[in-house]
Design a protein around this motif. Sequence first.
Motif, PDB file in Angstrom:
ATOM      1  N   LEU A 229       2.968  -6.011   4.186  1.00  0.00           N
ATOM      2  CA  LEU A 229       2.071  -5.685   5.068  1.00  0.00           C
ATOM      3  C   LEU A 229       0.604  -6.648   4.646  1.00  0.00           C
ATOM      4  O   LEU A 229       0.594  -6.744   3.518  1.00  0.00           O
ATOM      5  CB  LEU A 229       1.456  -4.321   5.254  1.00  0.00           C
ATOM      6  N   ALA A 230       0.108  -7.060   6.118  1.00  0.00           N
ATOM      7  CA  ALA A 230      -1.203  -7.728   6.035  1.00  0.00           C
ATOM      8  C   ALA A 230      -2.247  -6.690   6.435  1.00  0.00           C
ATOM      9  O   ALA A 230      -1.867  -6.418   8.054  1.00  0.00           O
ATOM     10  CB  ALA A 230      -1.018  -9.105   6.664  1.00  0.00           C
ATOM     11  N   ALA A 231      -3.247  -6.800   6.136  1.00  0.00           N
ATOM     12  CA  ALA A 231      -4.554  -6.086   6.957  1.00  0.00           C
ATOM     13  C   ALA A 231      -5.395  -7.287   7.265  1.00  0.00           C
ATOM     14  O   ALA A 231      -5.935  -8.006   6.418  1.00  0.00           O
ATOM     15  CB  ALA A 231      -5.250  -5.180   5.834  1.00  0.00           C
TER      16      ALA A 231
ATOM     17  N   SER B  19      17.630   2.344  -1.212  1.00  0.00           N
ATOM     18  CA  SER B  19      17.278   3.795  -1.209  1.00  0.00           C
ATOM     19  C   SER B  19      15.949   4.135  -1.644  1.00  0.00           C
ATOM     20  O   SER B  19      15.521   4.988  -1.678  1.00  0.00           O
ATOM     21  CB  SER B  19      18.212   4.561  -1.626  1.00  0.00           C
ATOM     22  N   VAL B  20      15.061   2.859  -1.814  1.00  0.00           N
ATOM     23  CA  VAL B  20      13.887   3.083  -2.482  1.00  0.00           C
ATOM     24  C   VAL B  20      13.002   1.974  -1.657  1.00  0.00           C
ATOM     25  O   VAL B  20      13.242   1.087  -1.534  1.00  0.00           O
ATOM     26  CB  VAL B  20      13.574   2.679  -4.099  1.00  0.00           C
ATOM     27  N   LEU B  21      11.585   2.567  -1.421  1.00  0.00           N
ATOM     28  CA  LEU B  21      10.668   1.505  -1.364  1.00  0.00           C
ATOM     29  C   LEU B  21       9.828   1.283  -2.503  1.00  0.00           C
ATOM     30  O   LEU B  21       9.240   1.917  -3.250  1.00  0.00           O
ATOM     31  CB  LEU B  21       9.575   2.434  -0.264  1.00  0.00           C
ATOM     32  N   TYR B  22       9.859  -0.215  -2.696  1.00  0.00           N
ATOM     33  CA  TYR B  22       9.302  -0.656  -3.962  1.00  0.00           C
ATOM     34  C   TYR B  22       8.072  -1.179  -3.624  1.00  0.00           C
ATOM     35  O   TYR B  22       8.000  -2.267  -2.961  1.00  0.00           O
ATOM     36  CB  TYR B  22      10.238  -1.712  -4.891  1.00  0.00           C
ATOM     37  N   LEU B  23       6.892  -0.784  -4.118  1.00  0.00           N
ATOM     38  CA  LEU B  23       5.576  -1.488  -3.842  1.00  0.00           C
ATOM     39  C   LEU B  23       5.340  -2.439  -4.849  1.00  0.00           C
ATOM     40  O   LEU B  23       4.964  -2.021  -5.904  1.00  0.00           O
ATOM     41  CB  LEU B  23       4.489  -0.333  -3.610  1.00  0.00           C
ATOM     42  N   HIS B  24       5.357  -3.846  -4.675  1.00  0.00           N
ATOM     43  CA  HIS B  24       5.100  -4.762  -5.925  1.00  0.00           C
ATOM     44  C   HIS B  24       3.907  -5.147  -6.153  1.00  0.00           C
ATOM     45  O   HIS B  24       3.427  -4.991  -7.172  1.00  0.00           O
ATOM     46  CB  HIS B  24       6.111  -5.877  -5.502  1.00  0.00           C
ATOM     47  N   ASP B  25       3.227  -5.372  -5.045  1.00  0.00           N
ATOM     48  CA  ASP B  25       1.728  -5.986  -5.363  1.00  0.00           C
ATOM     49  C   ASP B  25       0.738  -5.548  -4.397  1.00  0.00           C
ATOM     50  O   ASP B  25       1.130  -5.887  -2.975  1.00  0.00           O
ATOM     51  CB  ASP B  25       1.988  -7.566  -5.538  1.00  0.00           C
ATOM     52  N   MET B  26      -0.380  -5.083  -4.537  1.00  0.00           N
ATOM     53  CA  MET B  26      -1.296  -4.688  -3.615  1.00  0.00           C
ATOM     54  C   MET B  26      -2.693  -5.403  -4.074  1.00  0.00           C
ATOM     55  O   MET B  26      -3.093  -5.044  -5.078  1.00  0.00           O
ATOM     56  CB  MET B  26      -1.438  -3.491  -2.850  1.00  0.00           C
TER      57      MET B  26
ATOM     58  N   ALA C 171     -13.608  -6.408   1.571  1.00  0.00           N
ATOM     59  CA  ALA C 171     -13.417  -5.454   2.448  1.00  0.00           C
ATOM     60  C   ALA C 171     -13.094  -4.087   1.713  1.00  0.00           C
ATOM     61  O   ALA C 171     -12.571  -3.029   1.936  1.00  0.00           O
ATOM     62  CB  ALA C 171     -12.067  -5.744   2.951  1.00  0.00           C
ATOM     63  N   LYS C 172     -13.829  -4.113   0.217  1.00  0.00           N
ATOM     64  CA  LYS C 172     -13.506  -3.036  -0.483  1.00  0.00           C
ATOM     65  C   LYS C 172     -14.432  -1.776   0.094  1.00  0.00           C
ATOM     66  O   LYS C 172     -15.522  -1.834   0.950  1.00  0.00           O
ATOM     67  CB  LYS C 172     -14.581  -3.016  -1.966  1.00  0.00           C
ATOM     68  N   GLY C 173     -13.739  -0.556  -0.152  1.00  0.00           N
ATOM     69  CA  GLY C 173     -14.436   0.684   0.350  1.00  0.00           C
ATOM     70  C   GLY C 173     -13.904   1.152   1.862  1.00  0.00           C
ATOM     71  O   GLY C 173     -14.340   1.939   2.278  1.00  0.00           O
ATOM     72  N   ARG C 174     -13.178   0.256   2.382  1.00  0.00           N
ATOM     73  CA  ARG C 174     -12.740   0.422   3.605  1.00  0.00           C
ATOM     74  C   ARG C 174     -11.501   1.406   3.537  1.00  0.00           C
ATOM     75  O   ARG C 174     -10.769   1.424   4.629  1.00  0.00           O
ATOM     76  CB  ARG C 174     -12.554  -0.887   4.590  1.00  0.00           C
ATOM     77  N   ARG C 175     -10.764   1.593   2.541  1.00  0.00           N
ATOM     78  CA  ARG C 175      -9.622   2.320   2.470  1.00  0.00           C
ATOM     79  C   ARG C 175      -8.323   1.570   2.746  1.00  0.00           C
ATOM     80  O   ARG C 175      -7.264   2.205   3.206  1.00  0.00           O
ATOM     81  CB  ARG C 175      -9.526   3.616   3.227  1.00  0.00           C
ATOM     82  N   LEU C 176      -8.419   0.356   2.947  1.00  0.00           N
ATOM     83  CA  LEU C 176      -7.414  -0.478   3.479  1.00  0.00           C
ATOM     84  C   LEU C 176      -5.755  -0.333   2.616  1.00  0.00           C
ATOM     85  O   LEU C 176      -4.963  -0.451   2.885  1.00  0.00           O
ATOM     86  CB  LEU C 176      -7.583  -2.097   3.616  1.00  0.00           C
ATOM     87  N   GLY C 177      -6.278  -0.117   1.309  1.00  0.00           N
ATOM     88  CA  GLY C 177      -5.038   0.101   0.441  1.00  0.00           C
ATOM     89  C   GLY C 177      -4.198   1.220   0.588  1.00  0.00           C
ATOM     90  O   GLY C 177      -3.038   1.484   0.945  1.00  0.00           O
ATOM     91  N   SER C 178      -4.940   2.298   0.978  1.00  0.00           N
ATOM     92  CA  SER C 178      -4.537   3.678   1.301  1.00  0.00           C
ATOM     93  C   SER C 178      -3.725   3.564   2.564  1.00  0.00           C
ATOM     94  O   SER C 178      -2.548   4.109   3.031  1.00  0.00           O
ATOM     95  CB  SER C 178      -5.363   4.766   1.271  1.00  0.00           C
ATOM     96  N   ARG C 179      -4.482   2.848   3.486  1.00  0.00           N
ATOM     97  CA  ARG C 179      -3.693   2.653   5.166  1.00  0.00           C
ATOM     98  C   ARG C 179      -2.331   2.005   4.961  1.00  0.00           C
ATOM     99  O   ARG C 179      -1.449   2.428   5.672  1.00  0.00           O
ATOM    100  CB  ARG C 179      -4.827   1.978   5.940  1.00  0.00           C
ATOM    101  N   MET C 180      -2.541   0.864   4.169  1.00  0.00           N
ATOM    102  CA  MET C 180      -1.223  -0.050   4.130  1.00  0.00           C
ATOM    103  C   MET C 180      -0.102   0.891   3.363  1.00  0.00           C
ATOM    104  O   MET C 180       1.005   0.907   3.964  1.00  0.00           O
ATOM    105  CB  MET C 180      -1.456  -1.147   3.259  1.00  0.00           C
ATOM    106  N   VAL C 181      -0.346   1.572   2.384  1.00  0.00           N
ATOM    107  CA  VAL C 181       0.501   2.370   1.610  1.00  0.00           C
ATOM    108  C   VAL C 181       1.130   3.490   2.516  1.00  0.00           C
ATOM    109  O   VAL C 181       2.314   3.781   2.936  1.00  0.00           O
ATOM    110  CB  VAL C 181      -0.090   3.117   0.408  1.00  0.00           C
ATOM    111  N   ASP C 182       0.105   4.149   3.269  1.00  0.00           N
ATOM    112  CA  ASP C 182       0.479   5.147   4.186  1.00  0.00           C
ATOM    113  C   ASP C 182       1.575   4.606   5.225  1.00  0.00           C
ATOM    114  O   ASP C 182       2.360   5.290   5.635  1.00  0.00           O
ATOM    115  CB  ASP C 182      -0.822   5.832   4.953  1.00  0.00           C
TER     116      ASP C 182
END
Length: 176
Positions: A51-53, A93-100, A106-117
């Motif tokens: 994903l891209a934000a 059968s697994v979602l592998y999160l490689h790099d974020m 953009a710090k403090g905007r919860r972009l990481g959590s939003r992409m993970v969700d």
Amino acid sequence: MEEGSALQLRRLDVEDVAAVLRIQAQCYGVELVESGAVFVRRLQTGSHCSLAAVQGGELLAYLAAYWSLPGRVTPFNGDFGEHADSERQGESSVLYLHDMAVSPAAKGRRLGSRMVDSLRASARARGIRRSTLVSVQDSRSFWEQQGYAVAPVGDAVEQAHLSSYGADAVYMVATL
């Protein structure tokens, strides 16, 4: 960045690699910046679900991910595997999160959590119930807040892949 433009989460594409490398350079020490050629190959695999934000045409953050197998660790600067979607042995059968990484702007905007969700919801919609990752650079507490827990790595090959990230890297698993 355009004032008032809406943030979009969209598929990360090959055209984004230059911006990804810029964000990596801002966020990581030189020892953890992966090559542009490897990133292009990853984004050309059918298994990638990265994903891209983006806001106002600017890439603010990215989450490189793909559909993988239990216990597999993608080595540093390694390619994403190709697997079909299924709970059967040998298929993803697994979602592998490689790099974020999130741009300092953009710090403090919860972009990481939003992409993970977002990716976790996509995984659940596909019938995938587990997610894995390698935590580096003191990110373990972030991942624990996302529901991940440290897990053992199954064999010497996967342990070598994990070690390619440095001594502080840990393998983590979450149930979705």
